[in-house]
Design an enzyme around this catalytic site. Sequence first.
Site, PDB file in Angstrom:
ATOM      1  N   ASP A 124       5.859 -16.356  -0.616  1.00  0.00           N
ATOM      2  CA  ASP A 124       6.212 -15.503   0.293  1.00  0.00           C
ATOM      3  C   ASP A 124       7.519 -16.222   0.362  1.00  0.00           C
ATOM      4  OD1 ASP A 124       7.274 -14.861   2.659  1.00  0.00           O
ATOM      5  OD2 ASP A 124       6.886 -16.232   3.897  1.00  0.00           O
ATOM      6  N   GLY A 125       8.760 -15.536   0.733  1.00  0.00           N
ATOM      7  CA  GLY A 125       9.927 -16.505   0.609  1.00  0.00           C
ATOM      8  C   GLY A 125      10.621 -16.038  -0.322  1.00  0.00           C
ATOM      9  N   ASN A 126      10.572 -14.753  -0.951  1.00  0.00           N
ATOM     10  CA  ASN A 126      11.000 -14.240  -1.837  1.00  0.00           C
ATOM     11  C   ASN A 126      12.312 -13.559  -1.047  1.00  0.00           C
ATOM     12  OD1 ASN A 126       9.070 -14.478  -3.582  1.00  0.00           O
ATOM     13  ND2 ASN A 126       8.186 -11.983  -3.945  1.00  0.00           N
ATOM     14  N   TRP A 169      14.745 -16.358  -0.748  1.00  0.00           N
ATOM     15  CA  TRP A 169      15.552 -17.636  -2.016  1.00  0.00           C
ATOM     16  C   TRP A 169      16.037 -16.397  -2.263  1.00  0.00           C
ATOM     17  CZ3 TRP A 169      16.072 -15.554  -6.967  1.00  0.00           C
ATOM     18  CH2 TRP A 169      16.488 -15.674  -8.188  1.00  0.00           C
ATOM     19  N   HIS A 202      12.001 -10.764  -4.667  1.00  0.00           N
ATOM     20  CA  HIS A 202      11.172 -10.177  -5.759  1.00  0.00           C
ATOM     21  C   HIS A 202      10.753 -10.006  -6.720  1.00  0.00           C
ATOM     22  CE1 HIS A 202      10.431  -9.193  -1.511  1.00  0.00           C
ATOM     23  NE2 HIS A 202      11.106  -8.101  -1.690  1.00  0.00           N
ATOM     24  N   SER A 245       0.434  -6.601   1.092  1.00  0.00           N
ATOM     25  CA  SER A 245       0.052  -6.477   2.768  1.00  0.00           C
ATOM     26  C   SER A 245       0.706  -5.241   3.263  1.00  0.00           C
ATOM     27  CB  SER A 245       0.254  -7.366   3.708  1.00  0.00           C
ATOM     28  OG  SER A 245       1.611  -7.110   4.500  1.00  0.00           O
ATOM     29  N   GLU A 255       1.018  -4.269   5.823  1.00  0.00           N
ATOM     30  CA  GLU A 255       2.074  -4.470   6.914  1.00  0.00           C
ATOM     31  C   GLU A 255       3.313  -4.313   5.814  1.00  0.00           C
ATOM     32  OE1 GLU A 255      -0.468  -6.622   7.707  1.00  0.00           O
ATOM     33  OE2 GLU A 255      -0.766  -6.234   9.284  1.00  0.00           O
ATOM     34  N   TRP A 257       3.657  -1.653   4.333  1.00  0.00           N
ATOM     35  CA  TRP A 257       4.523  -0.696   4.775  1.00  0.00           C
ATOM     36  C   TRP A 257       6.418   0.013   5.172  1.00  0.00           C
ATOM     37  CZ3 TRP A 257       3.401   2.036  -0.101  1.00  0.00           C
ATOM     38  CH2 TRP A 257       2.559   1.526  -0.067  1.00  0.00           C
ATOM     39  N   ARG A 272       8.550  -2.375   5.450  1.00  0.00           N
ATOM     40  CA  ARG A 272       9.246  -2.659   5.070  1.00  0.00           C
ATOM     41  C   ARG A 272      11.158  -1.071   4.555  1.00  0.00           C
ATOM     42  NH1 ARG A 272       9.092  -8.126   2.189  1.00  0.00           N
ATOM     43  NH2 ARG A 272       7.946  -8.814   3.358  1.00  0.00           N
ATOM     44  N   LEU A 286      -9.901 -16.090 -16.358  1.00  0.00           N
ATOM     45  CA  LEU A 286      -9.885 -16.135 -15.240  1.00  0.00           C
ATOM     46  C   LEU A 286      -9.650 -14.934 -14.890  1.00  0.00           C
ATOM     47  CD1 LEU A 286      -8.398 -17.557 -12.841  1.00  0.00           C
ATOM     48  CD2 LEU A 286      -6.330 -16.792 -14.196  1.00  0.00           C
ATOM     49  N   ARG A 342       0.429 -21.854   0.721  1.00  0.00           N
ATOM     50  CA  ARG A 342       1.659 -21.053   0.898  1.00  0.00           C
ATOM     51  C   ARG A 342       2.339 -21.455   1.174  1.00  0.00           C
ATOM     52  NH1 ARG A 342       2.235 -16.214   6.043  1.00  0.00           N
ATOM     53  NH2 ARG A 342       4.047 -15.900   5.981  1.00  0.00           N
TER      54      ARG A 342
HETATM   55  C1  FPP Z   1       7.145 -12.176   0.659  1.00  0.00           C
HETATM   56  O1  FPP Z   1       8.261 -12.435   0.283  1.00  0.00           O
HETATM   57  C2  FPP Z   1       7.049 -11.499  -1.058  1.00  0.00           C
HETATM   58  C3  FPP Z   1       6.281  -9.956  -1.092  1.00  0.00           C
HETATM   59  C4  FPP Z   1       6.119  -9.532   0.325  1.00  0.00           C
HETATM   60  C5  FPP Z   1       6.300  -9.878  -2.455  1.00  0.00           C
HETATM   61  C6  FPP Z   1       5.596 -10.089  -3.373  1.00  0.00           C
HETATM   62  C7  FPP Z   1       5.692  -9.611  -4.547  1.00  0.00           C
HETATM   63  C8  FPP Z   1       6.194 -10.056  -5.468  1.00  0.00           C
HETATM   64  C9  FPP Z   1       6.318 -12.249  -5.584  1.00  0.00           C
HETATM   65  C10 FPP Z   1       6.469  -9.324  -6.627  1.00  0.00           C
HETATM   66  C11 FPP Z   1       5.274  -8.547  -7.765  1.00  0.00           C
HETATM   67  C12 FPP Z   1       4.262  -8.701  -7.595  1.00  0.00           C
HETATM   68  C13 FPP Z   1       3.431  -8.935  -8.742  1.00  0.00           C
HETATM   69  C14 FPP Z   1       1.844  -9.260  -8.444  1.00  0.00           C
HETATM   70  C15 FPP Z   1       3.883  -8.889  -9.901  1.00  0.00           C
HETATM   71  P1  FPP Z   1       9.134 -12.076   1.925  1.00  0.00           P
HETATM   72  O2  FPP Z   1      10.296 -10.935   0.935  1.00  0.00           O
HETATM   73  O3  FPP Z   1       8.514 -11.224   3.130  1.00  0.00           O
HETATM   74  O4  FPP Z   1      10.412 -13.048   2.167  1.00  0.00           O
HETATM   75  P2  FPP Z   1      10.741 -13.233   2.953  1.00  0.00           P
HETATM   76  O5  FPP Z   1      10.714 -14.058   4.422  1.00  0.00           O
HETATM   77  O6  FPP Z   1      11.651 -14.357   2.777  1.00  0.00           O
HETATM   78  O7  FPP Z   1      11.929 -12.662   3.446  1.00  0.00           O
END
Ligand code: FPP
Length: 275
Positions: free
Chosen positions: A35-37, A40, A52, A80, A82, A84, A86, A146, A204
């Site tokens: 979480d947190g992309n 960031w 991402h 997830s 949920e 979809w 976005r 793994l 998390r």
């Molecule tokens: C949550 O951050 C992250 C996601 C919904 C997607 C995770 C995807 C990746 C790490 C990249 C692709 C995956 C793979 C397996 C190659 P958020 O967007 O909800 O962050 P926020 O809460 O700060 O908005």
Amino acid sequence: MQELLRVLDPGTEDWGLARLIDPSRLPAHVAIIMDGNGRWAKRRFLPRVAGHKAGVDSVRSVMETAARLRVEVLTLYAFSSENWKRPKSEIDTLFRLLRFFLRQELATMMEQNIQLNAIGRIEDLPEQARDELHRVIGLTSRNNGLKVNLALNYSGRSDIIDGVNRLIEEARAQGQLGSLEISEEMLQGAVSTSGLPDPDLLIRTSGEMRISNFLLWQIAYAEIYVTQTYWPDFRCADLLRAILDFQKRERRFGGLSALERVQAEDQVAEAVPVR
Ligand code: FPP
């Protein structure tokens, strides 16, 4: 452990942390809510998808570290049910990144003996991503190091419901629906992670204190570790820190520690009268 230490530069933070890990007390299954992309990216005045993209490098780093540590299973919450909700452009980018990751990491997965799997309602993913996923799952299926589970279009509630429905279907096919009584063992064998150990450690990132519909059945006794670090900044050292924290904990699974058991037995003699 030796494998990890071999690729780390002596004197670095990663190396120092790796040396503190007790290889006899590793979590067999690590599950991560990445979480947190978005945050960031926002901090850097970048579009969300840049977060991402940077998050893919974290996936790579964590997967390779877990393989070298000899963790058995790594489950990553990548999309997830949920998610979809976005914007379509963000969803498209996420699945493009998934395809890119799969194509780029296949060689490493073969080299490091990593077996890829997916959990969730995979049949509803965009066709190209689904095809690439099936291709890599097939090509890595004989690897026995793994196991990496990508949770895609995943919902913990759906996982339980699908498991229950599977048991109902089986019982119906055998003409035993009327006497069906579901036990814990039966459901354990019917959910998406059947045959795998339950997560010992659930991580998390980004500080949120939520489970977000992830592995609801499987995390009954998982140790939870929440870090403020955003997923794109989460790398080898962060995974090692989470594992070191896990190794400090005493897991009692609802029972008592050895010392508490002895103390409790001593106390019986002077029991408090119950009225
Ligand atoms: C949550 O951050 C992250 C996601 C919904 C997607 C995770 C995807 C990746 C790490 C990249 C692709 C995956 C793979 C397996 C190659 P958020 O967007 O909800 O962050 P926020 O809460 O700060 O908005």
